[in-house]
Design an enzyme around this catalytic site. Sequence first.
Site, PDB file in Angstrom:
ATOM      1  N   PHE A   1      -2.156 -63.423  34.073  1.00 37.98           N
ATOM      2  CA  PHE A   1      -1.337 -64.589  34.435  1.00 37.98           C
ATOM      3  C   PHE A   1      -1.145 -64.731  35.936  1.00 37.98           C
ATOM      4  O   PHE A   1      -0.950 -65.828  36.434  1.00 37.98           O
ATOM      5  CB  PHE A   1       0.032 -64.510  33.737  1.00 37.98           C
ATOM      6  CG  PHE A   1       0.824 -63.283  34.082  1.00 37.98           C
ATOM      7  CD1 PHE A   1       0.590 -62.087  33.425  1.00 37.98           C
ATOM      8  CD2 PHE A   1       1.785 -63.316  35.078  1.00 37.98           C
ATOM      9  CE1 PHE A   1       1.310 -60.944  33.749  1.00 37.98           C
ATOM     10  CE2 PHE A   1       2.505 -62.179  35.410  1.00 37.98           C
ATOM     11  CZ  PHE A   1       2.262 -60.987  34.740  1.00 37.98           C
TER      12      PHE A   1
ATOM     13  N   LYS B   1      15.494 -57.265  41.943  1.00 38.52           N
ATOM     14  CA  LYS B   1      16.248 -58.168  41.057  1.00 38.52           C
ATOM     15  C   LYS B   1      17.745 -57.950  41.302  1.00 38.52           C
ATOM     16  O   LYS B   1      18.239 -58.375  42.333  1.00 38.52           O
ATOM     17  CB  LYS B   1      15.857 -57.914  39.596  1.00 38.52           C
ATOM     18  CG  LYS B   1      14.372 -57.623  39.355  1.00 38.52           C
ATOM     19  CD  LYS B   1      13.462 -58.817  39.455  1.00 38.52           C
ATOM     20  CE  LYS B   1      11.981 -58.528  39.313  1.00 38.52           C
ATOM     21  NZ  LYS B   1      11.459 -57.625  38.346  1.00 38.52           N
TER      22      LYS B   1
ATOM     23  N   PHE C   1       7.555 -55.608  28.504  1.00 37.73           N
ATOM     24  CA  PHE C   1       7.486 -56.298  29.782  1.00 37.73           C
ATOM     25  C   PHE C   1       6.082 -56.045  30.328  1.00 37.73           C
ATOM     26  O   PHE C   1       5.518 -54.967  30.125  1.00 37.73           O
ATOM     27  CB  PHE C   1       8.561 -55.829  30.773  1.00 37.73           C
ATOM     28  CG  PHE C   1       8.496 -56.617  32.050  1.00 37.73           C
ATOM     29  CD1 PHE C   1       8.909 -57.934  32.070  1.00 37.73           C
ATOM     30  CD2 PHE C   1       7.963 -56.071  33.205  1.00 37.73           C
ATOM     31  CE1 PHE C   1       8.793 -58.700  33.213  1.00 37.73           C
ATOM     32  CE2 PHE C   1       7.844 -56.822  34.363  1.00 37.73           C
ATOM     33  CZ  PHE C   1       8.254 -58.142  34.372  1.00 37.73           C
ATOM     34  N   THR C   2       5.530 -57.042  31.041  1.00 36.33           N
ATOM     35  CA  THR C   2       4.116 -56.999  31.435  1.00 36.33           C
ATOM     36  C   THR C   2       3.719 -55.688  32.116  1.00 36.33           C
ATOM     37  O   THR C   2       2.840 -54.973  31.637  1.00 36.33           O
ATOM     38  CB  THR C   2       3.809 -58.182  32.367  1.00 36.33           C
ATOM     39  OG1 THR C   2       4.780 -58.199  33.410  1.00 36.33           O
ATOM     40  CG2 THR C   2       3.870 -59.502  31.615  1.00 36.33           C
TER      41      THR C   2
ATOM     42  N   ARG D   1       5.548 -67.931  30.661  1.00 36.69           N
ATOM     43  CA  ARG D   1       5.785 -66.700  29.911  1.00 36.69           C
ATOM     44  C   ARG D   1       5.364 -66.985  28.473  1.00 36.69           C
ATOM     45  O   ARG D   1       6.202 -67.270  27.619  1.00 36.69           O
ATOM     46  CB  ARG D   1       7.258 -66.276  29.980  1.00 36.69           C
ATOM     47  CG  ARG D   1       7.620 -65.515  31.252  1.00 36.69           C
ATOM     48  CD  ARG D   1       6.843 -64.228  31.337  1.00 36.69           C
ATOM     49  NE  ARG D   1       7.136 -63.413  32.513  1.00 36.69           N
ATOM     50  CZ  ARG D   1       6.203 -62.789  33.233  1.00 36.69           C
ATOM     51  NH1 ARG D   1       4.921 -62.954  32.964  1.00 36.69           N
ATOM     52  NH2 ARG D   1       6.523 -62.000  34.233  1.00 36.69           N
TER      53      ARG D   1
ATOM     54  N   TYR E   1      10.581 -39.311  58.952  1.00 38.27           N
ATOM     55  CA  TYR E   1       9.649 -39.157  57.834  1.00 38.27           C
ATOM     56  C   TYR E   1      10.342 -38.472  56.664  1.00 38.27           C
ATOM     57  O   TYR E   1      10.150 -38.841  55.504  1.00 38.27           O
ATOM     58  CB  TYR E   1       8.413 -38.357  58.254  1.00 38.27           C
ATOM     59  CG  TYR E   1       7.343 -38.396  57.179  1.00 38.27           C
ATOM     60  CD1 TYR E   1       6.396 -39.422  57.161  1.00 38.27           C
ATOM     61  CD2 TYR E   1       7.309 -37.448  56.162  1.00 38.27           C
ATOM     62  CE1 TYR E   1       5.455 -39.500  56.157  1.00 38.27           C
ATOM     63  CE2 TYR E   1       6.374 -37.515  55.149  1.00 38.27           C
ATOM     64  CZ  TYR E   1       5.436 -38.541  55.149  1.00 38.27           C
ATOM     65  OH  TYR E   1       4.506 -38.624  54.155  1.00 38.27           O
TER      66      TYR E   1
ATOM     67  N   ASP F   1      14.988 -49.447  31.414  1.00 43.54           N
ATOM     68  CA  ASP F   1      14.567 -50.322  32.503  1.00 43.54           C
ATOM     69  C   ASP F   1      15.843 -51.023  32.974  1.00 43.54           C
ATOM     70  O   ASP F   1      16.334 -51.945  32.324  1.00 43.54           O
ATOM     71  CB  ASP F   1      13.527 -51.327  31.985  1.00 43.54           C
ATOM     72  CG  ASP F   1      12.990 -52.230  33.090  1.00 43.54           C
ATOM     73  OD1 ASP F   1      13.709 -52.431  34.091  1.00 43.54           O
ATOM     74  OD2 ASP F   1      11.866 -52.740  32.945  1.00 43.54           O
TER      75      ASP F   1
HETATM   76  C1  PLP Z   1      10.109 -57.047  37.831  1.00 41.23           C
HETATM   77  C2  PLP Z   1      10.246 -56.124  36.706  1.00 41.23           C
HETATM   78  C3  PLP Z   1       9.575 -54.903  36.660  1.00 41.23           C
HETATM   79  C4  PLP Z   1       8.554 -54.510  37.714  1.00 41.23           C
HETATM   80  O1  PLP Z   1       9.133 -54.385  38.949  1.00 41.23           O
HETATM   81  P1  PLP Z   1       8.390 -54.779  40.326  1.00 41.23           P
HETATM   82  O2  PLP Z   1       9.460 -54.531  41.347  1.00 41.23           O
HETATM   83  O3  PLP Z   1       8.008 -56.217  40.224  1.00 41.23           O
HETATM   84  O4  PLP Z   1       7.234 -53.881  40.482  1.00 41.23           O
HETATM   85  C5  PLP Z   1       9.829 -54.064  35.590  1.00 41.23           C
HETATM   86  N1  PLP Z   1      10.655 -54.403  34.610  1.00 41.23           N
HETATM   87  C6  PLP Z   1      11.306 -55.594  34.592  1.00 41.23           C
HETATM   88  C7  PLP Z   1      12.209 -55.931  33.458  1.00 41.23           C
HETATM   89  C8  PLP Z   1      11.112 -56.484  35.631  1.00 41.23           C
HETATM   90  O5  PLP Z   1      11.725 -57.667  35.600  1.00 41.23           O
END
Ligand code: PLP
Length: 470
Positions: A462, A271, A137-138, A395, A85, A228
């Site tokens: 979306f 990613k 970004f969304t 998009r 843990y 980011d």
């Molecule tokens: C995917 C993504 C996020 C969010 O991450 P999740 O792992 O999907 O929660 C944030 N910023 C960018 C640029 C992304 O591509």
Amino acid sequence: MSDSKPKTMGQQLGRRSWAEPWKIKMVEPIRLKSKSDRQRALEEAGFNTFLLRSEDVYIDLLTDSGTSAMSDRQWSGMMLGDEAYAGSRNFFRLEHAIREFYGYEHVVPTHQGRGAEHLISQALISPGQYIPGNMYFTTTRLHQELAGGTFVDVIVDEAHDPASDFPFKGNVDLRKLEALIHEVGSEKIPYVSLAGTVNMAGGQPISMENVRSVRELCDRYDIRVYLDATRMAENCFIIQEREAGYSQTPIAQILKEFCGYTAGAWMSAKKDSLVNIGGWLAVNDADVFDQVRNMVVIYEGLHTYGGLAGRDMEALAIGVEESVDDDHIRTRVNQVRYLGNLLVAWDVPIVRPVGGHAVFLDAKRFFPHIPQDDFPAQTLAAELYLDSGVRSMERGIASAGRDSETGENRHPKLELTRLTIPRRVYTQAHMDVVAETVKSVFDNRDSFRGLEMVYEPKYLRFFQAKFKRI
Ligand SMILES: *Cc1c(COP(=O)(O)O)cnc(C)c1O
């Protein structure tokens, strides 16, 4: 010399071909369903590719998020999970990898990127503040808004023009940023929210020179810069390729220098980092770390696992190292370009230059007869699936959602359909099939009408919206 001899793509481009720096050790069968099955699946999904079942998809280019193939090293790392843990060995491996490759001091794991966005937004943003960034970004913007902030786009104008060949369309326009600082006052700006390989602009990079200038400007006004870092390795490859002085610099070194201009970063490890789940937030300031480490126990888990299993953190630590390997990143980006170059050769309108993680079809030019309110990019995604089971993502106007104050639809300049390439998953032959699918829909483009939204969720619509044919 005979012109009828088949030519490899490398020969056509007048150079020697590249190949993936891996070989395949395990396969997962995929199958193309019949046209009538695809038709039924698409209708059941309300013409939203997010609502299709994966089993009904042939080649899945919905996203590069969590869809990468892990290496044999990462899979063996999964067997080394220390599922304690608290204080798992794998956490310290992860912390070490992030310090070594990104250079930040304090690390908090999160279940994925948006978990980290939530923490940083809640820790730093007060209601009424403004967060400038190089295009939204969304999930990032939504977390900033939920914390009471307002996102302000300060990206260069070229980013909004899909036909512009500007090499660094992810750059911040310093005049826009400084104008905002003068307008609202630096105390109203908790931080600048930078992103590498700007997704919504078509996977476009930000240059080292630009981040250096952003940092200088922010230092003058005492504003912090956060990053980011989700696709920063891909961004660094394009810096190596295009920016003067970096052609001989390894990706790992470029990444460390870039991050050095920022106070911290959040990451969707699904990613660049080649894992199926995971994320982190890393900062240099001890006071910020103190806040987020305290908050992570409410929303994610203890600060040494943050919603991840020990084995996930191990695979992630290994993935971080693999993601900055020069051979890996070169073939990753070149595979995306291979697809993009085929489409360009056939005059299909795409965002130029081809980005780091995806090819973005320019739906406004693809379907000039479909008004933006009739969802041209959503229509294109639906038709590609119907044609041959290729799944892509909208998009455009559906992703942009509604203005949080007026409730009106936002009308983004870019109306795009994204073909996102998972890392180390598909071969060049898959890319050929995808290109031929796009060509086939393009050749019949006049026959398609748009869509009408029949169900609209409140947040990030979306993902779950439903449509019907007009
Ligand atoms: C995917 C993504 C996020 C969010 O991450 P999740 O792992 O999907 O929660 C944030 N910023 C960018 C640029 C992304 O591509």
